[in-house]
Design an enzyme around this catalytic site. Structure first.
Site, PDB file in Angstrom:
ATOM      1  N   CYS A   1       0.815  -1.225   0.000  1.00  8.50           N
ATOM      2  CA  CYS A   1       0.000   0.000   0.000  1.00  8.50           C
ATOM      3  C   CYS A   1       0.848   1.276   0.000  1.00  8.50           C
ATOM      4  O   CYS A   1       0.350   2.349  -0.337  1.00  8.50           O
ATOM      5  CB  CYS A   1      -0.955  -0.003   1.186  1.00  8.50           C
TER       6      CYS A   1
ATOM      7  N   HIS B   1      -3.137   7.633   1.461  1.00  5.73           N
ATOM      8  CA  HIS B   1      -3.546   6.276   1.067  1.00  5.73           C
ATOM      9  C   HIS B   1      -4.905   6.010   1.698  1.00  5.73           C
ATOM     10  O   HIS B   1      -5.158   6.385   2.845  1.00  5.73           O
ATOM     11  CB  HIS B   1      -2.502   5.265   1.554  1.00  5.73           C
TER      12      HIS B   1
ATOM     13  N   ASN C   1      -9.949   0.254  -0.475  1.00  3.17           N
ATOM     14  CA  ASN C   1      -8.481   0.298  -0.443  1.00  3.17           C
ATOM     15  C   ASN C   1      -7.948  -0.380  -1.708  1.00  3.17           C
ATOM     16  O   ASN C   1      -8.026  -1.598  -1.834  1.00  3.17           O
ATOM     17  CB  ASN C   1      -7.996  -0.430   0.820  1.00  3.17           C
TER      18      ASN C   1
HETATM   19  O1  UT7 Z   1      -3.658  -0.508   3.387  1.00  8.51           O
HETATM   20  C1  UT7 Z   1      -2.775  -1.153   4.259  1.00  8.51           C
HETATM   21  C2  UT7 Z   1      -3.026  -0.759   5.619  1.00  8.51           C
HETATM   22  N1  UT7 Z   1      -4.242  -1.373   6.137  1.00  8.51           N
HETATM   23  C3  UT7 Z   1      -4.879  -0.772   7.099  1.00  8.51           C
HETATM   24  O2  UT7 Z   1      -4.488   0.319   7.447  1.00  8.51           O
HETATM   25  C4  UT7 Z   1      -6.043  -1.456   7.773  1.00  8.51           C
HETATM   26  C5  UT7 Z   1      -5.978  -1.167   9.240  1.00  8.51           C
HETATM   27  N2  UT7 Z   1      -7.003  -1.813  10.033  1.00  8.51           N
HETATM   28  C6  UT7 Z   1      -8.301  -1.465   9.966  1.00  8.51           C
HETATM   29  O3  UT7 Z   1      -8.670  -0.630   9.153  1.00  8.51           O
HETATM   30  C7  UT7 Z   1      -9.260  -2.056  10.962  1.00  8.51           C
HETATM   31  O4  UT7 Z   1      -8.546  -2.766  11.947  1.00  8.51           O
HETATM   32  C8  UT7 Z   1     -10.313  -3.019  10.319  1.00  8.51           C
HETATM   33  C9  UT7 Z   1     -11.298  -2.188   9.490  1.00  8.51           C
HETATM   34  C10 UT7 Z   1      -9.624  -4.032   9.455  1.00  8.51           C
HETATM   35  C11 UT7 Z   1     -11.119  -3.723  11.405  1.00  8.51           C
HETATM   36  O5  UT7 Z   1     -11.722  -2.788  12.285  1.00  8.51           O
HETATM   37  P1  UT7 Z   1     -11.649  -2.981  13.862  1.00  8.51           P
HETATM   38  O6  UT7 Z   1     -12.423  -1.898  14.437  1.00  8.51           O
HETATM   39  O7  UT7 Z   1     -10.182  -3.086  14.221  1.00  8.51           O
HETATM   40  O8  UT7 Z   1     -12.405  -4.338  14.071  1.00  8.51           O
HETATM   41  P2  UT7 Z   1     -11.889  -5.727  14.698  1.00  8.51           P
HETATM   42  O9  UT7 Z   1     -10.959  -6.394  13.762  1.00  8.51           O
HETATM   43  O10 UT7 Z   1     -11.452  -5.500  16.096  1.00  8.51           O
HETATM   44  O11 UT7 Z   1     -13.235  -6.532  14.744  1.00  8.51           O
HETATM   45  C12 UT7 Z   1     -14.309  -6.134  15.609  1.00  8.51           C
HETATM   46  C13 UT7 Z   1     -15.417  -7.155  15.440  1.00  8.51           C
HETATM   47  C14 UT7 Z   1     -14.957  -8.589  15.598  1.00  8.51           C
HETATM   48  O12 UT7 Z   1     -15.970  -9.314  16.269  1.00  8.51           O
HETATM   49  P3  UT7 Z   1     -15.851  -9.614  17.845  1.00  8.51           P
HETATM   50  O13 UT7 Z   1     -14.568 -10.384  18.015  1.00  8.51           O
HETATM   51  O14 UT7 Z   1     -15.812  -8.267  18.510  1.00  8.51           O
HETATM   52  O15 UT7 Z   1     -17.093 -10.405  18.112  1.00  8.51           O
HETATM   53  C15 UT7 Z   1     -14.871  -9.094  14.181  1.00  8.51           C
HETATM   54  O16 UT7 Z   1     -15.070 -10.479  14.066  1.00  8.51           O
HETATM   55  O17 UT7 Z   1     -15.991  -7.061  14.134  1.00  8.51           O
HETATM   56  C16 UT7 Z   1     -15.989  -8.338  13.523  1.00  8.51           C
HETATM   57  N3  UT7 Z   1     -15.807  -8.172  12.079  1.00  8.51           N
HETATM   58  C17 UT7 Z   1     -16.830  -7.961  11.236  1.00  8.51           C
HETATM   59  N4  UT7 Z   1     -18.147  -7.859  11.444  1.00  8.51           N
HETATM   60  C18 UT7 Z   1     -18.909  -7.608  10.360  1.00  8.51           C
HETATM   61  C19 UT7 Z   1     -14.656  -8.167  11.378  1.00  8.51           C
HETATM   62  N5  UT7 Z   1     -14.903  -7.966  10.072  1.00  8.51           N
HETATM   63  C20 UT7 Z   1     -16.244  -7.835   9.970  1.00  8.51           C
HETATM   64  C21 UT7 Z   1     -17.100  -7.601   8.878  1.00  8.51           C
HETATM   65  N6  UT7 Z   1     -18.418  -7.498   9.126  1.00  8.51           N
HETATM   66  N7  UT7 Z   1     -16.640  -7.446   7.619  1.00  8.51           N
END
Ligand code: UT7
Length: 324
Positions: free
Chosen positions: A114, A251, A281
């Protein structure tokens, strides 16, 4: 007087097919509400079988050359930032060189996921400033959808496909921030975080390209800190204050990360170019695609200061400060 790389034109290409969050909710257990709230993404473009990385790169390159009003034959350097080359080798840039009808100059790919576009821009800028190239095409092009596990809701909702390109030329400058062109670039990597954002396997291990895996929270945390550091570094290197920046073109990984950097710079959202809602992204393509949008709609104008920043797998991160 010193040599500066100046932006002569830019252009983009997006695949025809648009996939909304509701479309994805039919494939995996997710919702438009969750995706919008956590990322800002509403839809993404997904490449069809004929929309390969090289074809999209070519379309973006042609749009950028048309914007620059120069013929392809003047290009003597092509750098493509991509994680999704048409073939493991040769470089996709070589294919684009041939498709543009070029028989001279040199072309190669750069891999920094990225952050790839900022890396490619820095590489091309260095060749131009050293006098080893005069007209460069710097392209970010990705078919990231082909690296996704479409059963994994954690990753498949985040990415999209597309390509963007800049044409760089050479001009003389005074060597200070009043110059037009790329004022400075700042690159970093820290391989200790290699496993945080990667594919499982690759051509040299499993013999397959593998699927994207990410420790989302860790990546997020590092992105906020590293991007804040590197934008400070870019401003300090040019003796510039945040209020001198006309446009932040980051980005596009997550709206919350973008908002964090804007807040740190005390920049109102009107001065931040965001395409994440419609593009998601697109990895190395996200910055040049955003530039193409904001130049075409008249926001970014000649003479303005544009700050680019990116963070990605490796970890890699970087920034570039440009007077357009
Ligand atoms: O381009 C390269 C760089 N990449 C980035 O910068 C990405 C950086 N990371 C992020 O943008 C975020 O961490 C994400 C968008 C990927 C995830 O957001 P988050 O607020 O960190 O969520 P999380 O991974 O902590 O997940 C929270 C909850 C989980 O459920 P539990 O364990 O709380 O029950 C996940 O299983 O959300 C759940 N979850 C989803 N629910 C619905 C994860 N993906 C999804 C989904 N739909 N697509």
């Amino acid at each position: 007087m010193i040599r500066r790389s100046v932006v002569l034109g830019c252009g983009g290409y997006l695949p025809k097919k648009i996939v909304t969050n509701d479309d994805l909710a039919k494939l995996v257990e997710t919702s438009d509400e969750w995706i919008v709230k956590r990322t800002g993404i509403k839809a993404r473009h997904i490449a069809g079988p004929d929309e390969t990385t090289s074809e999209m790169a070519l379309a973006a390159a042609r749009a950028a050359l048309a914007d620059a009003k120069i013929e392809a034959k003047t290009v003597d350097l092509i750098v493509i930032a991509t994680t999704t080359p048409d073939n493991t080798f040769p470089a996709t840039a070589a294919k684009v060189q041939a498709k543009l009808g070029l028989e001279r100059g040199f072309a190669f790919d750069v891999q920094a996921v990225c952050s790839g576009f900022v890396y490619a821009l820095a590489v091309a800028d260095n060749f131009i400033r050293l006098g080893q190239a005069r007209t460069a095409l710097v392209i970010g092009a990705e078919t990231f959808s082909r690296l996704l596990d479409w059963n994994d809701r954690v990753t498949c909702v985040l990415f999209g496909d597309g390509a963007g390109a800049l044409v760089l030329g050479v001009e003389e400058g005074r060597g200070d921030k009043s110059d037009r062109g790329i004022l400075s670039t700042h690159l970093h990597s820290d391989g200790r975080y290699y496993d945080m954002l990667r594919t499982e396997g690759g051509p040299g291990t499993t013999g397959a390209s593998g699927h994207v895996q990410m420790e989302g929270k860790e990546v997020f945390r590092h992105a906020v800190v590293r991007l804040a550091e590197v934008v400070d570094e870019a401003l300090a290197a040019n003796d510039m204050k945040p209020e001198e920046i006309d446009w932040l073109v980051p980005h596009q990984a997550n709206q919350r990360i973008i908002d964090g950097t804007a807040k740190k710079l005390n920049m109102a959202s009107e001065r931040v170019v965001t395409t994440i809602a419609e593009h998601a992204n697109t990895s190395a393509a996200s910055i040049p695609l955003a530039l193409a949008v904001a130049v075409k709609d008249g926001r970014i104008k000649r003479g303005q200061i544009v700050l680019l920043d990116a963070m990605g797998g490796g970890f890699t991160w970087g920034a570039a400060l440009i007077r357009w």
